[in-house]
Motif scaffolding. Structure first.
Motif, PDB file in Angstrom:
ATOM      1  N   GLU A 621      32.351  71.008   7.332  1.00 24.76           N
ATOM      2  CA  GLU A 621      32.998  71.753   8.418  1.00 24.76           C
ATOM      3  C   GLU A 621      31.951  72.423   9.295  1.00 24.76           C
ATOM      4  OE1 GLU A 621      35.189  75.833   8.365  1.00 24.76           O
ATOM      5  OE2 GLU A 621      36.691  74.284   7.983  1.00 24.76           O
ATOM      6  N   PHE A 622      32.030  72.121  10.560  1.00 23.65           N
ATOM      7  CA  PHE A 622      31.278  72.829  11.591  1.00 23.65           C
ATOM      8  C   PHE A 622      31.995  72.571  12.903  1.00 23.65           C
ATOM      9  CE2 PHE A 622      29.501  68.613  11.208  1.00 23.65           C
ATOM     10  CZ  PHE A 622      29.379  68.172  12.514  1.00 23.65           C
ATOM     11  N   LEU A 623      31.689  73.366  13.889  1.00 22.09           N
ATOM     12  CA  LEU A 623      32.363  73.224  15.182  1.00 22.09           C
ATOM     13  C   LEU A 623      31.746  72.031  15.915  1.00 22.09           C
ATOM     14  CD1 LEU A 623      34.544  74.545  16.927  1.00 22.09           C
ATOM     15  CD2 LEU A 623      32.756  75.899  18.022  1.00 22.09           C
ATOM     16  N   SER A 624      32.470  70.913  15.850  1.00 20.10           N
ATOM     17  CA  SER A 624      31.925  69.682  16.410  1.00 20.10           C
ATOM     18  C   SER A 624      32.684  69.290  17.669  1.00 20.10           C
ATOM     19  CB  SER A 624      32.024  68.558  15.373  1.00 20.10           C
ATOM     20  OG  SER A 624      33.371  68.217  15.149  1.00 20.10           O
ATOM     21  N   TYR A 625      32.113  68.331  18.342  1.00 20.60           N
ATOM     22  CA  TYR A 625      32.755  67.825  19.555  1.00 20.60           C
ATOM     23  C   TYR A 625      33.948  66.925  19.222  1.00 20.60           C
ATOM     24  CZ  TYR A 625      28.820  69.618  22.269  1.00 20.60           C
ATOM     25  OH  TYR A 625      27.904  70.453  22.857  1.00 20.60           O
ATOM     26  N   ASN A 626      34.065  66.550  17.955  1.00 20.36           N
ATOM     27  CA  ASN A 626      35.234  65.766  17.547  1.00 20.36           C
ATOM     28  C   ASN A 626      36.407  66.640  17.156  1.00 20.36           C
ATOM     29  OD1 ASN A 626      33.816  63.330  17.850  1.00 20.36           O
ATOM     30  ND2 ASN A 626      32.917  63.529  15.798  1.00 20.36           N
ATOM     31  N   ASP A 627      36.133  67.903  17.009  1.00 11.42           N
ATOM     32  CA  ASP A 627      37.180  68.848  16.642  1.00 11.42           C
ATOM     33  C   ASP A 627      37.947  69.273  17.901  1.00 11.42           C
ATOM     34  OD1 ASP A 627      37.976  71.933  16.109  1.00 11.42           O
ATOM     35  OD2 ASP A 627      38.007  70.783  14.239  1.00 11.42           O
ATOM     36  N   PRO A 628      39.268  69.355  17.848  1.00 13.48           N
ATOM     37  CA  PRO A 628      40.030  69.784  19.044  1.00 13.48           C
ATOM     38  C   PRO A 628      39.575  71.121  19.599  1.00 13.48           C
ATOM     39  CG  PRO A 628      41.515  68.897  17.384  1.00 13.48           C
ATOM     40  CD  PRO A 628      40.162  68.971  16.749  1.00 13.48           C
ATOM     41  N   MET A 629      39.264  72.048  18.708  1.00 14.14           N
ATOM     42  CA  MET A 629      38.794  73.351  19.180  1.00 14.14           C
ATOM     43  C   MET A 629      37.452  73.223  19.886  1.00 14.14           C
ATOM     44  SD  MET A 629      37.952  76.779  16.952  1.00 14.14           S
ATOM     45  CE  MET A 629      39.565  76.789  16.179  1.00 14.14           C
ATOM     46  N   GLY A 630      36.552  72.404  19.285  1.00 13.34           N
ATOM     47  CA  GLY A 630      35.237  72.219  19.892  1.00 13.34           C
ATOM     48  C   GLY A 630      35.336  71.551  21.262  1.00 13.34           C
ATOM     49  N   VAL A 631      36.205  70.520  21.339  1.00 21.16           N
ATOM     50  CA  VAL A 631      36.379  69.824  22.624  1.00 21.16           C
ATOM     51  C   VAL A 631      36.941  70.774  23.682  1.00 21.16           C
ATOM     52  CG1 VAL A 631      37.631  67.975  23.791  1.00 21.16           C
ATOM     53  CG2 VAL A 631      36.630  67.579  21.533  1.00 21.16           C
ATOM     54  N   SER A 632      37.914  71.587  23.288  1.00 19.47           N
ATOM     55  CA  SER A 632      38.537  72.522  24.239  1.00 19.47           C
ATOM     56  C   SER A 632      37.536  73.541  24.738  1.00 19.47           C
ATOM     57  CB  SER A 632      39.716  73.238  23.569  1.00 19.47           C
ATOM     58  OG  SER A 632      40.686  72.310  23.134  1.00 19.47           O
ATOM     59  N   LEU A 633      36.762  74.102  23.824  1.00 17.25           N
ATOM     60  CA  LEU A 633      35.783  75.117  24.233  1.00 17.25           C
ATOM     61  C   LEU A 633      34.688  74.501  25.088  1.00 17.25           C
ATOM     62  CD1 LEU A 633      35.469  77.175  20.915  1.00 17.25           C
ATOM     63  CD2 LEU A 633      36.635  77.861  23.023  1.00 17.25           C
ATOM     64  N   ALA A 634      34.271  73.256  24.733  1.00 17.00           N
ATOM     65  CA  ALA A 634      33.246  72.595  25.541  1.00 17.00           C
ATOM     66  C   ALA A 634      33.765  72.320  26.952  1.00 17.00           C
ATOM     67  CB  ALA A 634      32.808  71.296  24.870  1.00 17.00           C
ATOM     68  N   ALA A 635      35.019  71.872  27.060  1.00 20.60           N
ATOM     69  CA  ALA A 635      35.600  71.617  28.390  1.00 20.60           C
ATOM     70  C   ALA A 635      35.705  72.898  29.208  1.00 20.60           C
ATOM     71  CB  ALA A 635      36.968  70.971  28.223  1.00 20.60           C
ATOM     72  N   ILE A 636      36.135  73.965  28.558  1.00 17.62           N
ATOM     73  CA  ILE A 636      36.243  75.249  29.262  1.00 17.62           C
ATOM     74  C   ILE A 636      34.874  75.722  29.708  1.00 17.62           C
ATOM     75  CG2 ILE A 636      36.881  77.679  28.962  1.00 17.62           C
ATOM     76  CD1 ILE A 636      39.090  76.744  27.064  1.00 17.62           C
ATOM     77  N   SER A 637      33.871  75.552  28.852  1.00 17.69           N
ATOM     78  CA  SER A 637      32.518  75.982  29.205  1.00 17.69           C
ATOM     79  C   SER A 637      31.996  75.218  30.417  1.00 17.69           C
ATOM     80  CB  SER A 637      31.583  75.785  28.008  1.00 17.69           C
ATOM     81  OG  SER A 637      32.007  76.542  26.910  1.00 17.69           O
ATOM     82  N   LEU A 638      32.187  73.898  30.382  1.00 24.82           N
ATOM     83  CA  LEU A 638      31.703  73.097  31.509  1.00 24.82           C
ATOM     84  C   LEU A 638      32.441  73.452  32.802  1.00 24.82           C
ATOM     85  CD1 LEU A 638      31.340  69.626  29.728  1.00 24.82           C
ATOM     86  CD2 LEU A 638      29.481  71.123  30.520  1.00 24.82           C
ATOM     87  N   PHE A 639      33.743  73.571  32.682  1.00 23.12           N
ATOM     88  CA  PHE A 639      34.499  73.948  33.870  1.00 23.12           C
ATOM     89  C   PHE A 639      34.096  75.334  34.374  1.00 23.12           C
ATOM     90  CE2 PHE A 639      38.144  76.371  35.496  1.00 23.12           C
ATOM     91  CZ  PHE A 639      38.389  75.660  36.664  1.00 23.12           C
ATOM     92  N   SER A 640      33.926  76.259  33.418  1.00 20.03           N
ATOM     93  CA  SER A 640      33.582  77.626  33.822  1.00 20.03           C
ATOM     94  C   SER A 640      32.217  77.683  34.480  1.00 20.03           C
ATOM     95  CB  SER A 640      33.610  78.552  32.604  1.00 20.03           C
ATOM     96  OG  SER A 640      34.898  78.567  32.009  1.00 20.03           O
ATOM     97  N   SER A 641      31.298  76.840  34.031  1.00 20.23           N
ATOM     98  CA  SER A 641      29.951  76.861  34.623  1.00 20.23           C
ATOM     99  C   SER A 641      29.953  76.399  36.069  1.00 20.23           C
ATOM    100  CB  SER A 641      29.007  75.989  33.785  1.00 20.23           C
ATOM    101  OG  SER A 641      29.396  74.614  33.854  1.00 20.23           O
ATOM    102  N   THR A 642      30.979  75.651  36.460  1.00 19.05           N
ATOM    103  CA  THR A 642      31.040  75.179  37.847  1.00 19.05           C
ATOM    104  C   THR A 642      31.575  76.256  38.803  1.00 19.05           C
ATOM    105  OG1 THR A 642      33.268  74.285  37.535  1.00 19.05           O
ATOM    106  CG2 THR A 642      31.406  72.817  37.079  1.00 19.05           C
ATOM    107  N   VAL A 643      32.291  77.214  38.241  1.00 18.17           N
ATOM    108  CA  VAL A 643      32.872  78.270  39.096  1.00 18.17           C
ATOM    109  C   VAL A 643      31.777  79.092  39.764  1.00 18.17           C
ATOM    110  CG1 VAL A 643      34.316  80.327  39.126  1.00 18.17           C
ATOM    111  CG2 VAL A 643      35.023  78.325  37.801  1.00 18.17           C
ATOM    112  N   PRO A 644      30.757  79.604  39.018  1.00 15.12           N
ATOM    113  CA  PRO A 644      29.685  80.343  39.709  1.00 15.12           C
ATOM    114  C   PRO A 644      28.935  79.465  40.713  1.00 15.12           C
ATOM    115  CG  PRO A 644      29.654  80.812  37.367  1.00 15.12           C
ATOM    116  CD  PRO A 644      30.603  79.684  37.561  1.00 15.12           C
ATOM    117  N   ILE A 645      28.787  78.180  40.391  1.00 15.54           N
ATOM    118  CA  ILE A 645      28.110  77.287  41.341  1.00 15.54           C
ATOM    119  C   ILE A 645      28.948  77.133  42.605  1.00 15.54           C
ATOM    120  CG2 ILE A 645      27.221  74.956  41.665  1.00 15.54           C
ATOM    121  CD1 ILE A 645      25.644  76.672  39.682  1.00 15.54           C
ATOM    122  N   PHE A 646      30.254  77.039  42.427  1.00 21.31           N
ATOM    123  CA  PHE A 646      31.137  76.966  43.602  1.00 21.31           C
ATOM    124  C   PHE A 646      31.036  78.232  44.439  1.00 21.31           C
ATOM    125  CE2 PHE A 646      35.305  77.982  45.437  1.00 21.31           C
ATOM    126  CZ  PHE A 646      35.445  76.911  46.317  1.00 21.31           C
TER     127      PHE A 646
END
Length: 897
Positions: A621-646
Motif C-alpha cells: 500500500e502506497f499512494l500510487s497513480y493507479n489508486d483512484p485517490m492518487g489519480v484524483s489528487l494528481a489531476a487536481i494538482s495538475l489542474f490547480s497548477s495551471t490556475v496561477p499560470i492563467f
C-alpha cells in the motif's frame, strides 16, 4: 562334587534293594569312582538299617509320573521340549484330597510339526555319511503342554537319562546328552536355562524371544535360532509408525515373553510419537485368560489397532470372546509367536482376524520334510503316542481299540478311523518357519559335535591343546563348540550365534488374507532386516496389504482427528499427547502440514492466506497513480497548477492596467509562479516511495512554500511601506524599491534552506516498510528520519504565515486603492487554519492516508492564497473593466477619506 546329592529313601526293604541295584547302573554327573563306591556303601547301610527298622519306617519323595514323552536311543542324544498340547484340564485344587495329575489336551499341529522336524533332522543326519560318521544320534522328546512344571520335569527327566526325574544324576550308561532343543515359550526357556546353566548343558531354543535370555551372566549356555524380541519390539513399533497409527492398544501375556516384550514395544511406540490407549494382560493361569475384561476394554477403546504379544494358544480365548461379543473392525499387529498360527487361521476366526499384519520368522526350506509328514501313520509309528492322536484330530475319528469308544462308534456319535485316510491334502505345507528353526537347532548341535569329533590332539581348544572325546565329553566342552558354530544349510542359510547367543534378526512381514478355501492365509508383504545396508530395516509393499474392510486403504487409528493445515494441536489436560484439540493459528502465523504442534510466523513481507496454510506476499500500500485517490489528487494538482499560470498570463496581458500596476507587478508574478510550484510539489507525494523521492518531497514542499509565504510577506511589507511613504517627512521612501522585497524573500527562503540542509545531513528521510499498522498489508511510506526537523520546517512556514497575517491584519484599513493587505489577511488566515488542522490529522493518519492528507493540505492552503489574493483582481480585470481605471480607484480612495 557338582551339586548336592538327593537322597531318595523308599519305604521298605524292597524299595531300598531297587535303589542299590539302580546305583550300580547309575553314573554320577562327575563320573567319580570314589563317589560310586561311596554311594553303594551308603545304600548298603541304608538297606540294613531299613531291615532293622522295618518296612513302615523311612522317608521318600513321591515319584513323578512321566508321560507325554518319546525317546529313541543313540550314541549321543539330543533332547527336545515342545508344547505339543496347548491346553490342559483345569481342576480346582483345595488340598482336601490328593491333587489330580495334570492332563493335557488339544494337540496343536504347528507344535507337533516342530517336534517332527527334530525327528526328521536326526534321521537326516544319521543318514548323512559326511556329518557325524559312525555316530548315531538319538533323541528325547517331551511334551511341556505350555506348563512351567512340565518344562522343569522334562528337563530333569532328560538330564537323568530318560528314566526318572532325579537331579544331579544321569542314569543312562551309554548315550551322552548333547543338549536340549527348546522350549517355545520364553518363560519355560528361562526356567530350563536356569537348570541347564548349572551344568553348562547347551540349550538352543527355536521360539523363545525374550531379551532377558540374552544375558550371558544369567544364562551362559542358552542359544536360539530366532531373533530376540529386542529387534521384534523395535520392528513392531516401526510398523505402527510406518502406517501412521498414533493410538494403539497393547495386549500381552503375563509371562516373561509378553511382559518384557511389551515394555520395549511401549517405549519404542512412545519414542516414535504415538500413544498407547491401553495395556492389558492375558492371564495364563485363568482358564478364560481374562478374555471378557480384555474384550470389554477393546470394545470401549477408540483405538482401532491392537499390538498382541502372545502365543496362539493364549490368544485364542480372547479371539473366541471377540467372536462371542461380535467385536470386529480392528487391526491386529501380531508378534511372531502367533503371526503364522494354524490354530487361529480357521475360517471361523476370519471375521475378527482378517487383515492382521505382523512379524513372522523368516522361513527356510527343508527338502523331504513334507514327505516325512505324509509318511506318518499310526501303524508305522506304534511307539509314538502323538502320531495316533494327531491322526484322530486331523480326520476327526477314533481308533476302535480305545477303551469306552465301542458304544459311541456303534451309534454313530464318533467316526471310526480306517487307517486309509490321506494326509497329503490335510497338512499345511506353507508354513515351515518355526519348524525350520527347530531343524537349524538340531543341526547346530550336530555341527558342534562334528567339530568336537574332528578335533586333533595337541591342537584342541582345551588345556594343553587337548580334545574332548565324543563318547565322554563334558557339557561345557560341547558348549565351546556351540558358541563357535558357523555353517550353511541346504537352502544357503548361514547359521551362527553372536556373543549373546542370538542369530541375525530377519523377519517376514505377513498379512492375513482370505484364501481360496476360506481359511486365513499369511501372505508375505514385506521384510524386516536389522542388518540392511540401505539403512531402512523395514520394507513393506503397501499395495499388497489387504485390511479388514477388504480394501487397500489403511484403517486410521487416532485418539483425535488430525488437525488440518492452518490449525495447531492443543493438548488436553490429563490426556496423552495424541489426544488433543485443534486451534486456529494466531493472526499472522501459518501451519502448512497436518497435526502441526506449532504455527510459524510469516516473514515480514508475507501474510497468511485465508486458510492460514501458506504465506502470500503482503498487499503493498502506497499512494500510487493507479489508486483512484492518487489519480484524483494528481489531476487536481495538475489542474490547480495551471490556475496561477492563467492568472499570470492575465496579469502579463493587463500589466499596464491600474489594478495590476497597483499590486506590485514583479512580486505578484513571483508569487504566482511559486503558487504553481506549490500545486505541482504535491505530485512528489504520489507514487512508489523511492529513496530519492523521500529526500526530495519534504524539502521541495518546504522550500516552495517558503518562497510562496515569503512573497506574501514581502508583498505585505511593501504595501505597508508604500502607504506610509506617502506621508510628508517620512524616511520610508528609500525602502519602497524592489530590493527590500527580494531581501525579505531571499532571507525567508534561506532560513528554510538551512533547516532542510541540517535535516538531510543529520537524519534524512528514507523509505519505510510498515507491516504492523494494517493486517496483511505492507505499507510503504517515507519515514521523515528526524521528526523534529520536519516539525521545525513546518513550524517555520507557520511562523512566516503568522508574521504575514499579523502585518496584513494591522494594515487592513488602508485605502481601497491599496487594499492588498485585506486579501492577504484572509489568505493567511485560511492558510494557517489549514495547517493547524493538518497537525492532528497527520498524526492520526496511517499508510497512504498520511500522504493524501498532506497533499490535501498543500492544495487547500495554495488555493486559499490564490482565491483570497488573486481571484478578486481577476474578476475586476476580466469581468469589470470599468472598475480597472485610475479614476475609479482614486474615486474610491476619496470616498474613503
Amino acid at each position: 562334587m557338582e551339586g548336592k546329592i538327593l537322597f531318595v529313601c523308599q519305604e521298605g526293604k524292597k524299595s531300598l534293594e531297587m535303589l542299590v541295584s539302580l546305583s550300580i547302573g547309575c553314573r554320577k554327573a562327575t563320573r567319580s569312582p570314589f563317589f560310586s563306591l561311596a554311594w553303594m556303601f551308603l545304600a548298603t547301610i541304608v538297606l540294613e538299617v531299613s531291615t532293622v527298622w522295618g518296612s513302615n519306617s523311612g522317608c521318600h519323595l513321591s515319584p513323578l509320573i512321566i508321560n507325554g514323552n518319546l525317546s529313541r536311543p543313540g550314541d549321543v542324544v539330543i533332547g527336545g521340549t515342545f508344547p505339543i498340547h496347548v491346553d490342559r484340564i483345569y481342576n480346582e485344587i483345595h488340598f482336601r484330597s490328593k491333587p489330580m495329575d495334570l492332563k493335557c489336551q488339544l494337540l496343536e499341529f504347528q507344535n507337533f510339526q516342530s517336534m517332527q522336524s527334530l525327528i526328521f533332522a536326526v534321521e537326516e543326519i544319521n543318514m548323512n555319511p559326511d556329518l557325524l560318521p559312525n555316530i548315531t544320534l538319538g533323541f528325547h522328546v517331551f511334551d511341556t503342554c505350555t506348563v512351567l512344571r512340565r518344562a522343569a520335569v522334562g528337563t530333569l527327566w532328560m538330564l537323568s537319562g530318560g528314566n526318572e526325574s532325579i537331579p544331579n544324576y544321569q542314569c543312562q550308561e551309554k548315550a551322552q546328552l548333547a543338549g536340549i532343543v527348546g522350549d517355545s515359550g520364553s518363560t519355560r526357556s528361562i526356567l530350563m536355562a536356569q537348570i541347564l546353566g548349572l551344568y553348562r548343558y547347551p540349550q538352543i531354543s527355536y521360539f523363545s524371544t525374550s531379551p532377558f535370555l540374552s544375558n550371558r551372566n544369567l544364562f551362559p549356555s542358552f542359544f536360539r535360532t530366532i531373533p530376540s524380541d529386542e529387534f521384534q519390539s523395535r520392528g513392531l513399533a516401526q510398523l505402527v509408525s510406518y502406517f501412521s497409527w498414533s493410538w494403539v492398544g497393547l495386549l500381552a501375556t503375563d509371562n516373561d515373553y509378553g511382559q518384557l516384550g511389551i515394555q520395549v514395544v511401549k517405549q519404542e511406540i512412545i519414542m516414535s510419537g504415538a500413544c498407547v490407549a491401553f495395556v492389558e494382560n492375558i492371564l495364563t493361569n485363568h482358564p478364560n485368560r481374562n478374555a471378557p475384561h480384555i474384550v470389554q476394554v477393546i470394545r470401549e477403546s477408540t483405538a482401532n489397532v491392537v499390538v498382541v504379544l502372545s502365543s496362539d494358544s493364549d490368544f485364542m480365548p480372547v479371539v473366541e470372546e471377540l467372536l462371542r461379543q461380535n467385536v470386529s473392525g480392528r487391526v491386529w499387529v501380531a508378534s511372531e509367536s502367533w503371526s503364522t498360527s494354524d490354530l487361529l487361521s480357521k475360517e471361523r476366526f476370519q471375521k475378527v482376524l482378517v487383515g492382521t499384519i505382523g512379524f513372522a520368522i523368516h522361513g527356510g526350506r527343508m527338502p523331504g520334510f513334507i514327505e516325512h509328514l505324509n509318511s506318518l501313520h499310526p501303524s508305522i509309528y506304534m511307539d509314538d503316542p502323538f502320531v495316533k492322536e494327531f491322526w484322530e484330530q486331523t480326520f476327526s475319528c477314533r481308533w476302535v481299540e480305545k477303551d469306552g469308544l465301542v458304544g459311541w462308534i456303534s451309534n454313530g456319535t464318533i467316526q471310526k478311523c480306517s487307517g486309509s485316510e490321506n494326509l497329503e491334502n490335510s497338512i499345511n505345507q506353507a508354513d515351515l518357519r518355526i519348524t525350520f528353526n527347530v531343524y537349524m537347532s538340531v543341526y547346530s548341535l550336530a555341527w558342534a559335535l562334528q567339530n568336537l569329533l574332528q578335533c586333533k590332539p595337541g591342537m584342541g581348544p582345551f588345556h594343553d591343546g587337548s580334545c574332548a572325546k565324543i563318547s565322554s565329553f563334558q557339557p561345557w566342552q560341547l558348549l565351546h563348540y556351540v558358541k563357535n558354530v558357523n555353517f550353511w544349510t541346504k537352502d544357503n542359510t548361514r547359521i551362527y550365534f553372536n556373543d549373546k547367543g542370538d542369530p541375525p534378526a530377519l523377519y517376514d512381514i505377513v498379512n492375513w488374507q482370505v484364501g481360496a478355501k476360506g481359511d486365513l492365509e499369511q501372505v508375505i508383504v514385506g521384510i524386516y532386516d536389522s542388518s540392511s545396508p540401505s539403512g531402512s530395516a523395514l520394507i513393506v509393499e503397501r499395495t499388497a496389504v489387504i485390511w479388514n474392510n477388504g480394501h487397500l486403504q489403511v484403517l486410521h487409528s487416532v485418539c483425535s482427528p488430525s488437525c488440518p493445515s492452518g490449525f495447531r494441536k492443543v493438548s488436553i489436560p490429563g490426556k496423552p499427547a495424541c489426544c488433543f484439540e485443534c486451534a486456529p493459528c494466531p493472526l499472522g502465523e501459518i501451519s502448512n502440514k497436518t497435526d502441526a504442534v506449532e504455527c510459524h510466523q510469516c516473514s515480514w513481507d508475507m501474510w497468511p492466506n485465508h486458510e492460514q496454510n501458506r504465506c502470500l506476499p503482503r498487499t503493498i500500500e502506497f499512494l500510487s497513480y493507479n489508486d483512484p485517490m492518487g489519480v484524483s489528487l494528481a489531476a487536481i494538482s495538475l489542474f490547480s497548477s495551471t490556475v496561477p499560470i492563467f492568472i499570470l498570463a492575465v496579469f502579463v496581458c493587463r500589466r499596464t492596467t491600474p489594478i495590476v500596476r497597483a499590486n506590485n507587478w514583479s512580486l505578484s508574478c513571483l508569487l504566482l509562479v511559486s503558487l504553481s510550484l506549490c500545486f505541482l510539489c504535491s505530485l512528489v507525494f504520489i507514487g512508489y516511495p523511492q529513496p530519492e523521492m523521500c529526500l526530495l518531497r519534504q524539502v521541495a514542499f518546504g522550500l516552495v512554500f517558503s518562497l510562496c509565504i515569503s512573497c506574501v510577506l514581502a508583498k505585505t511589507i511593501t504595501v505597508v511601506i508604500a502607504f506610509k511613504a506617502t506621508k510628508p517627512g517620512t524616511k520610508l521612501r528609500k525602502w519602497t524599491g524592489v530590493k527590500l522585497s527580494y531581501s525579505v524573500i531571499g532571507l525567508g527562503v534561506f532560513i528554510q534552506l538551512c533547516i532542510c540542509v541540517m535535516w538531510l545531513s543529520l537524519s534524512p528521510p528514507f523509505p519505510e516498510y510498515d507491516s504492523h499498522t494494517q493486517t496483511g498489508v505492507l505499507v510503504i511510506s517515507c519515514n521523515e528520519g528526524l521528526p523534529a526537523a520536519f516539525w521545525c520546517m513546518l513550524g517555520y512556514l507557520g511562523l512566516l504565515a503568522s508574521i504575514s497575517f499579523v502585518v496584513a491584519f494591522l494594515a487592513r484599513r488602508l485605502p481601497d486603492s491599496f487594499n492588498e493587505a485585506k486579501f492577504i489577511t484572509f489568505s493567511m488566515l485560511a492558510f494557517l487554519s489549514v495547517w493547524v488542522s493538518f497537525i492532528p490529522a497527520h498524526l492520526s493518519a496511517r499508510g497512504k492516508n498520511t500522504a493524501a492528507m498532506e497533499i490535501f493540505a498543500i492544495l487547500s492552503s495554495s488555493w486559499a492564497v490564490v482565491v483570497c489574493i488573486f481571484v478578486p483582481k481577476c474578476v475586476v480585470i476580466l469581468f469589470r473593466p470599468n472598475m480597472n481605471s485610475r479614476e475609479h480607484l482614486m474615486k474610491k480612495g476619496k470616498s474613503q477619506k
